[in-house]
Motif scaffolding. Sequence first.
Motif, short mmCIF file in Angstrom:
data_model
loop_
_atom_site.label_atom_id
_atom_site.label_comp_id
_atom_site.label_asym_id
_atom_site.label_seq_id
_atom_site.Cartn_x
_atom_site.Cartn_y
_atom_site.Cartn_z
N THR A 1 -18.13 25.11 -16.38
CA THR A 1 -17.47 25.46 -15.12
C THR A 1 -16.55 26.66 -15.36
OG1 THR A 1 -17.52 23.20 -14.31
CG2 THR A 1 -15.91 24.66 -13.31
N ARG A 2 -16.72 27.69 -14.54
CA ARG A 2 -15.83 28.84 -14.63
C ARG A 2 -14.52 28.49 -13.94
NH1 ARG A 2 -16.38 33.62 -12.31
NH2 ARG A 2 -17.70 32.83 -10.66
N VAL A 3 -13.42 28.86 -14.55
CA VAL A 3 -12.10 28.63 -13.98
C VAL A 3 -11.44 29.97 -13.77
CG1 VAL A 3 -9.81 27.68 -14.42
CG2 VAL A 3 -11.84 26.34 -15.02
N LEU A 4 -10.98 30.20 -12.53
CA LEU A 4 -10.24 31.41 -12.21
C LEU A 4 -8.82 31.01 -11.83
CD1 LEU A 4 -12.81 33.27 -9.93
CD2 LEU A 4 -12.42 33.58 -12.38
N ALA A 5 -7.85 31.70 -12.40
CA ALA A 5 -6.45 31.49 -12.07
C ALA A 5 -6.11 32.27 -10.81
CB ALA A 5 -5.57 31.94 -13.23
N LEU A 6 -5.24 31.71 -10.00
CA LEU A 6 -4.79 32.36 -8.77
C LEU A 6 -3.27 32.42 -8.83
CD1 LEU A 6 -5.48 33.41 -5.88
CD2 LEU A 6 -5.16 31.04 -5.11
N SER A 7 -2.71 33.63 -8.74
CA SER A 7 -1.26 33.77 -8.88
C SER A 7 -0.74 34.91 -8.02
CB SER A 7 -0.90 34.04 -10.34
OG SER A 7 0.49 34.22 -10.49
N ALA A 8 0.53 34.78 -7.67
CA ALA A 8 1.21 35.86 -6.96
C ALA A 8 1.67 36.94 -7.93
CB ALA A 8 2.41 35.31 -6.19
N HIS A 9 1.66 36.62 -9.22
CA HIS A 9 2.16 37.55 -10.24
C HIS A 9 0.99 38.24 -10.94
CE1 HIS A 9 5.97 35.61 -9.56
NE2 HIS A 9 5.38 34.44 -9.75
N GLU A 10 1.05 39.55 -10.97
CA GLU A 10 -0.04 40.33 -11.55
C GLU A 10 -0.11 40.22 -13.07
OE1 GLU A 10 -1.80 44.84 -11.27
OE2 GLU A 10 -0.58 44.03 -9.66
N ASP A 11 1.06 40.10 -13.69
CA ASP A 11 1.07 39.98 -15.15
C ASP A 11 2.17 39.02 -15.56
OD1 ASP A 11 3.33 41.48 -14.64
OD2 ASP A 11 2.57 43.30 -15.54
N GLY A 12 2.40 38.94 -16.85
CA GLY A 12 3.46 38.07 -17.34
C GLY A 12 2.90 36.86 -18.07
N PRO A 13 3.78 35.94 -18.41
CA PRO A 13 3.37 34.79 -19.23
C PRO A 13 2.35 33.88 -18.55
CG PRO A 13 5.66 34.55 -18.51
CD PRO A 13 5.21 35.93 -18.12
N ALA A 14 2.37 33.81 -17.22
CA ALA A 14 1.41 32.93 -16.52
C ALA A 14 -0.03 33.34 -16.81
CB ALA A 14 1.68 32.95 -15.03
N ARG A 15 -0.26 34.61 -16.86
CA ARG A 15 -1.62 35.11 -17.14
C ARG A 15 -2.07 34.69 -18.53
NH1 ARG A 15 -3.64 40.16 -14.50
NH2 ARG A 15 -5.82 40.14 -15.04
N ASP A 16 -1.19 34.85 -19.52
CA ASP A 16 -1.52 34.45 -20.89
C ASP A 16 -1.70 32.94 -21.01
OD1 ASP A 16 -1.34 37.12 -21.68
OD2 ASP A 16 0.77 36.93 -22.25
N GLU A 17 -0.82 32.19 -20.34
CA GLU A 17 -0.91 30.73 -20.39
C GLU A 17 -2.23 30.24 -19.79
OE1 GLU A 17 2.63 29.36 -18.45
OE2 GLU A 17 3.91 30.15 -20.04
N VAL B 1 -7.07 36.03 -10.49
CA VAL B 1 -7.09 36.63 -9.16
C VAL B 1 -5.67 36.65 -8.62
CG1 VAL B 1 -7.98 36.42 -6.81
CG2 VAL B 1 -9.43 35.77 -8.73
N ILE B 2 -5.25 37.79 -8.10
CA ILE B 2 -3.91 37.94 -7.55
C ILE B 2 -3.93 37.56 -6.07
CG2 ILE B 2 -2.00 39.56 -7.14
CD1 ILE B 2 -2.73 39.07 -10.12
N LYS B 3 -2.97 36.73 -5.66
CA LYS B 3 -2.84 36.41 -4.23
C LYS B 3 -2.61 37.71 -3.48
CE LYS B 3 -1.25 31.69 -4.70
NZ LYS B 3 -0.22 30.69 -4.41
N GLY B 4 -3.27 37.87 -2.37
CA GLY B 4 -3.18 39.11 -1.61
C GLY B 4 -4.36 40.03 -1.87
N THR B 5 -5.22 39.64 -2.82
CA THR B 5 -6.45 40.41 -3.07
C THR B 5 -7.31 40.34 -1.81
OG1 THR B 5 -6.40 39.95 -5.44
CG2 THR B 5 -8.54 40.48 -4.51
#
Length: 117
Positions: free
Chosen positions: A75-91, A101-105
């Motif tokens: 299963t492919r998992v895509l993260a969805l966040s309001a933040h373009e970069d930072g620790p959330a992306r790495d986590e 995927v950035i919210k607002g895309t």
Amino acid sequence: MRVLIADDDPVMRMLLSAVIDADPQLDLVGAAEDATEAIRLATAHTPDVVLLDVEMPGGGGQHAAREIKASRPATRVLALSAHEDGPARDEMRDAGADGYVIKGTPPAEIAKALRGD
């Protein structure tokens, strides 16, 4: 392509559902409001791709990503966040997310990411 979405914001779930419903290649199989429900729905509905909000109750997107990938590695998992970069992306990447995927895309780009184009 079977899609599961998970976001604690009901408006965001509604918007993502509309994006998926508008694409004939995508089929919404579930919409979760927290990580626990996302894991349960992923087990029940065997989606091809899961779009997980990074920050949501029940352990967040990282917890859900780990659990879903452990039981369904294909299963492919895509993260969805309001933040373009930072620790959330790495986590999320460390938790097994295949993309971000950035919210607002724009909706067409979200659909493209879900399809894996």
